[in-house]
Write an enzyme that holds these catalytic residues in place. Sequence first.
Site, PDB file in Angstrom:
ATOM      1  CE  LYS A 111      -2.708  -1.341   3.618  1.00  0.00           C
ATOM      2  NZ  LYS A 111      -2.641  -2.769   3.815  1.00  0.00           N
TER       3      LYS A 111
HETATM    4  N1  GLU Z   1      -2.391  -5.162   9.361  1.00  0.00           N
HETATM    5  C1  GLU Z   1      -1.910  -6.282   8.612  1.00  0.00           C
HETATM    6  C2  GLU Z   1      -1.762  -5.881   7.153  1.00  0.00           C
HETATM    7  O1  GLU Z   1      -2.282  -4.861   6.730  1.00  0.00           O
HETATM    8  C3  GLU Z   1      -2.837  -7.476   8.732  1.00  0.00           C
HETATM    9  C4  GLU Z   1      -2.756  -8.100  10.070  1.00  0.00           C
HETATM   10  C5  GLU Z   1      -3.662  -9.291  10.304  1.00  0.00           C
HETATM   11  O2  GLU Z   1      -4.582  -9.545   9.502  1.00  0.00           O
HETATM   12  O3  GLU Z   1      -3.478  -9.955  11.316  1.00  0.00           O
HETATM   13  O4  GLU Z   1      -1.103  -6.590   6.423  1.00  0.00           O
END
Ligand code: GLU
Length: 308
Positions: A227
């Site tokens: 991102k």
């Molecule tokens: N915040 C993480 C990400 O954007 C995902 C974490 C999770 O799903 O445990 O890759």
Amino acid sequence: MRHVGRFAPSPTGDLHWGSLLVALGSWLEARAAGGRWLLRIEDVDTLRAVPGAAARQQAQLVALGLIADAPPWVQSARGEAYAQALQRLAQAGHAYPCACTRGDLADHGGVHPSRCVRPVRGDAHAWRLRVPAGITAFDDALQGRFEQNLRQAVGDFVLRRTDGPWAYQLAVVVDDAAAGVTDVVRGADLLDSTPRQILLQRLLGLPTPRYLHLPVLVDATGQKLSKSAGATALPADSARALRVALRLLGQTAAAAAPARDRAALLAHAVKHYDRAGLPRARTLAAPQTDAVEAARTLAAFPDTRNAP
Ligand code: GLU
């Protein structure tokens, strides 16, 4: 137990094909099981969070028809819950203060040697988990059995950084349990975080959810879409984006359905959801978004990065 799923993006930029795959995959799993689907904003790492990104991501999800059943959980507002978990771990002797620097650990291959090489003075220290010896294993619904010797692979890992931020590993475990999450669907890049999370669940007396790790989408050079690197934008036509994502998820019949609109397409995909169709790979090639469509996406989701 009723299925509770979640999608937990970090607000570091717009959702891209990889995030859509995970959002749609977790949504389909939850809806096909008649369960709930939650959204969590993973903004513990305040340095990486991009102002306005969480709002843009939520607008993208609404435009795609992926609507959570409750207002989003926001990690930056959950410090008290993480502090309580850390206190419990510390009181039970599982967590300890550590003032070792990255440089100190370089001599140990970056893995903490379980005995601090630098004394703790004052409050300027991190907190680490004391990792016991042994193998931590789990059965992933898609990727199969996954085992890790945590002591060797990661060593005593950080729960709270010296400069204050909570570690993702602790936050995710506390939040999944607090929200009653039964099913974690996410990218396969997090497979090797899962044993750390299972260990924390055990030490905190929390249930372990079921795990399903979807393939990570990679670009032509084999890099994970990111991102923050402004990866391939989603097309503004949400029904088209959903059809492409359904095809990537192996939901070929649903992807080809002659649905009138986005809502009909999603309803059809839920009704005909086929877990056996999910690709059992760690990575998949990302689809291309052509430049014209990407420009339209940016127009549909104006940049709020500089908004107050
Ligand atoms: N915040 C993480 C990400 O954007 C995902 C974490 C999770 O799903 O445990 O890759």
